[in-house]
Enzyme design. Structure first.
Site, short mmCIF file in Angstrom:
data_model
loop_
_atom_site.label_atom_id
_atom_site.label_comp_id
_atom_site.label_asym_id
_atom_site.label_seq_id
_atom_site.Cartn_x
_atom_site.Cartn_y
_atom_site.Cartn_z
CG ASP A 228 -0.21 -0.31 2.68
OD1 ASP A 228 1.35 0.48 2.87
OD2 ASP A 228 -0.87 -0.66 3.78
CG ASP B 144 1.81 4.09 4.66
OD1 ASP B 144 0.01 4.28 5.19
OD2 ASP B 144 2.84 3.37 3.81
CG ASP C 248 8.96 1.53 12.33
OD1 ASP C 248 8.82 2.33 10.93
OD2 ASP C 248 7.72 0.98 12.57
P1 ATP Z 1 4.13 -2.61 5.26
O1 ATP Z 1 2.54 -1.82 4.82
O2 ATP Z 1 4.70 -3.13 3.99
O3 ATP Z 1 3.86 -3.77 6.20
P2 ATP Z 1 4.84 -0.12 6.75
O4 ATP Z 1 5.95 0.18 6.42
O5 ATP Z 1 4.31 0.26 5.00
O6 ATP Z 1 5.41 -2.05 5.69
P3 ATP Z 1 2.87 0.24 7.82
O7 ATP Z 1 2.36 -0.30 8.95
O8 ATP Z 1 1.57 0.34 6.20
O9 ATP Z 1 4.58 -0.18 7.19
O10 ATP Z 1 3.42 2.15 7.86
C1 ATP Z 1 3.71 3.07 6.89
C2 ATP Z 1 4.82 3.38 7.66
O11 ATP Z 1 4.50 4.44 9.21
C3 ATP Z 1 6.50 2.67 7.88
O12 ATP Z 1 6.88 3.16 6.94
C4 ATP Z 1 6.76 4.11 9.27
O13 ATP Z 1 7.86 4.85 9.26
C5 ATP Z 1 6.08 4.12 10.67
N1 ATP Z 1 5.46 3.74 11.20
C6 ATP Z 1 4.19 2.50 11.34
N2 ATP Z 1 3.88 1.30 12.21
C7 ATP Z 1 4.98 3.05 12.98
C8 ATP Z 1 5.05 2.22 14.87
N3 ATP Z 1 4.62 1.54 15.72
N4 ATP Z 1 5.91 3.65 15.58
C9 ATP Z 1 7.29 4.47 14.42
N5 ATP Z 1 6.69 4.07 12.74
C10 ATP Z 1 5.18 3.62 12.55
MG MG Z 2 2.64 0.65 4.38
#
Ligand code: ATP
Ligand code: MG
Length: 414
Positions: free
Chosen positions: A49, A51, A124
Site C-alpha cells: 500500500d 502512505d 521506527d
Molecule cells: P507494509 O505496509 O509493507 O507492512 P510499512 O512500512 O508501509 O510496511 P505501515 O504499517 O504501512 O508499514 O506503516 C507506514 C509507515 O509508518 C512505516 O513505514 C513507518 O515509517 C511508520 N510506522 C508505522 N508503524 C509505526 C510504529 N509503530 N512506530 C513508528 N513508525 C511507524
Molecule cells: Mg504501508
C-alpha cells in the site's frame, strides 16, 4: 535537508498517489510518499500500500478530497479512496515527549503535529523513513536509510529501549521486516528485544491479532515463525505453544508445514485463512487439554468441544481471535476425530461438511509431520477421487485387510 541523487521508477507508483501529492501541493502543502511504498519500490518489490505524509492537517486534507474519510484508531489519519485503492495520508507529527512515555507507558494518543524533521524521527526504522518528493523527483534521507537498504540492515531510529517502550509493537515490526525482506536486525535491536519482550504484555489483544495477521498472512509466514522463535517473541503472542515442543516433537514440524503451505498458497494466489494457521499453532495445547479432560472422566466428544473452547478462550488473553476464525479452527480440530469414523453414511456426511477440505489438509500435514495415523489421509485422498462403487468398497474395507492385500498383490504381479 539531505537529499539523495536517488529517484524512484515512476511507473511503480500508483497514479492515485501522484494525484494526491499533486493536489496537496497545488493547495500549498508539502507532501511526500513515505514508508513501505518507497522502501519496497527501491527493493524492486511491489508495495502493499502507499502512505503519504504531509504538513496539511486532517481538515485541510478532507477539504481537498471529497473521496476522503478520517479514520482515527491511534492517530488521526485520512484515507483517500480511489476505487478499491486507499491512500493513507497522515499529517507530520512528532514523537511523544519523554515524560508522556514515562508516566503512561505506551503512548496511545500522540497526535501532536510536528515538523518534517520531527516526522522523520518518529518513524521506527531507517528503511521506513525515506521520503520521496514526487514533484522534484528526489528522495530525502535524513537517517542514512539508503545505505541501510543497500546493506540489508534494519536499524532503529534513536535508542532501542526508548522506542520499544513508546510502542512495543515495534519489536514485532522489526521481526516482520526481517522475515519479509530477508534483512538483518541491528545488534542493538536484537539484544533489546531479548531484554524487553515482556513489554508486549501491555498491548491490547486486538492489536496483537492485527500484527499476527501481517506476520503470517503476507507470504513470509515460515520465516516470521523462525525469526520470532529465534528472538524469543513467539511466546509473547502464543504463550503455551512452545511448552509442548519438548514432549511432542511433531508439533513444531506440523506448524512449519502449515506455514510453508500457507506461503505457497499465497504465492499461487489461492485462498488462505489464519484459522488454519491458528489451528496448527494451538493443536498441541488443544490435545493436551482434551487428554486432561478425558483423564478426569469426561467423554471424548465433550472433551473435544470443551478443550476447543478453553484453548481459544485462553489464547485470547494474548491475541484476540474473531469468531469468524475461532469457529473454523474448532471445526478443523473436531473433524480430526470424526475423520477416523468412516463406516456407513458417516464418510459421506463428513465429505459434505463445509470444513472438510481444511480438515483434510490438516490431517495430511499431521501425517507429513510424523504422526502415525494408519494411512488415514491416503484413505480420504482415495475416497474423494472414487466413484460411487469404489466408495462402497472403500467404506466396507475399513480396518479390514482387503485394501492392503489387493494393493500388495498387484505390483508383484508384473
Ligand atoms: P507494509 O505496509 O509493507 O507492512 P510499512 O512500512 O508501509 O510496511 P505501515 O504499517 O504501512 O508499514 O506503516 C507506514 C509507515 O509508518 C512505516 O513505514 C513507518 O515509517 C511508520 N510506522 C508505522 N508503524 C509505526 C510504529 N509503530 N512506530 C513508528 N513508525 C511507524
Ligand atoms: Mg504501508
Amino acid at each position: 535537508m539531505k537529499k539523495t541523487s536517488h529517484t524512484l521508477p515512476n511507473d511503480k507508483i500508483s497514479v492515485s498517489v501522484s494525484k494526491v501529492i499533486h493536489r496537496l501541493s497545488a493547495g500549498g502543502h508539502r507532501a511526500y510518499l513515505v514508508g513501505g511504498g518507497v522502501r519496497d519500490i527501491l527493493l524492486d518489490r511491489d508495495p502493499k500500500d502507499f502512505d503519504v505524509a504531509t504538513d496539511a492537517h486532517p481538515e485541510q486534507i478532507k477539504n481537498l478530497f471529497r473521496n476522503s474519510r478520517e479514520v482515527g484508531r491511534r492517530f488521526r489519519i485520512v484515507h483517500i479512496r480511489f476505487g478499491r485503492e486507499i491512500i493513507e495520508v497522515s499529517t507530520f507529527r512528532k514523537q511523544p515527549s519523554d515524560s508522556a512515555t514515562k508516566t503512561s507507558g505506551p503512548v496511545m494518543d500522540d497526535n501532536a503535529y510536528g515538523s518534517f524533521e520531527e516526522d522523520v524521527m518518529r518513524r521506527d526504522f531507517t528503511i521506513n523513513a525515506l521520503y520521496y518528493d514526487l514533484i522534484n523527483d528526489e528522495i530525502i534521507d535524513l537517517v542514512d536509510g539508503m545505505s541501510d537498504l543497500e546493506n540489508n540492515a534494519i536499524r532503529i531510529i534513536g535508542d532501542p529501549l526508548k522506542r520499544f517502550r513508546e510502542d512495543p509493537v515495534r519489536m514485532l515490526r522489526a521481526i516482520r521486516f526481517k522475515a519479509k525482506l530477508d534483512f538483518n536486525l541491528d545488534e542493538n535491536i536484537s539484544s533489546e528485544i531479548h531484554r524487553s519482550g515482556q513489554l508486549l504484555e501491555q498491548i491490547p489483544a486486538a492489536r496483537l491479532f492485527e500484527e499476527t495477521l501481517k506476520l503470517f498472512m503476507s507470504g513470509h509466514a515460515a520465516k516470521s515463525f523462525q525469526a520470532l522463535l529465534q528472538h524469543g517473541l513467539f511466546q509473547r503472542l502464543f504463550p503455551r505453544v512452545e511448552t509442548h515442543f519438548p514432549n511432542y516433537a511433531s508439533n513444531q514440524h506440523l506448524i512449519e508445514l502449515a506455514l510453508q503451505s500457507t506461503d505457497r498458497r499465497i504465492k499461487a494466489e489461492l485462498p488462505v485463512t489464519i484459522a488454519f494457521v491458528l489451528a496448527a499453532f494451538l493443536w498441541g495445547e488443544f490435545l493436551n487439554k482434551k487428554n486432561q479432560l478425558q483423564s478426569n472422566g469426561m467423554a471424548s466428544a465433550d472433551a473435544i468441544a470443551q478443550a476447543g473452547m478453553n484453548t481459544v478462550t485462553e489464547q485470547q488473553f494474548s491475541t484476540s481471535i474473531p469468531k469468524r476464525f475461532s469457529i473454523p479452527m474448532r471445526e478443523i480440530w473436531s473433524l480430526q476425530f470424526r475423520l477416523t469414523v468412516r463406516r456407513g453414511k458417516k464418510a459421506e456426511k463428513i465429505l459434505a461438511h463445509r470444513r472438510f477440505r481444511a480438515a483434510y489438509d490438516f490431517l495430511i500435514l499431521r501425517e507429513e509431520s510424523g504422526e502415525k495415523l494408519d494411512n488415514l489421509g491416503q484413505w480420504w485422498t482415495q475416497y474423494q477421487d472414487a466413484d460411487e462403487q469404489q466408495r462402497e468398497v472403500l467404506r466396507s474395507t475399513i480396518g479390514g485387510k482387503r485394501i492392503t492385500k489387493k494393493r500388495r498383490v498387484k505390483p508383484t504381479n508384473n
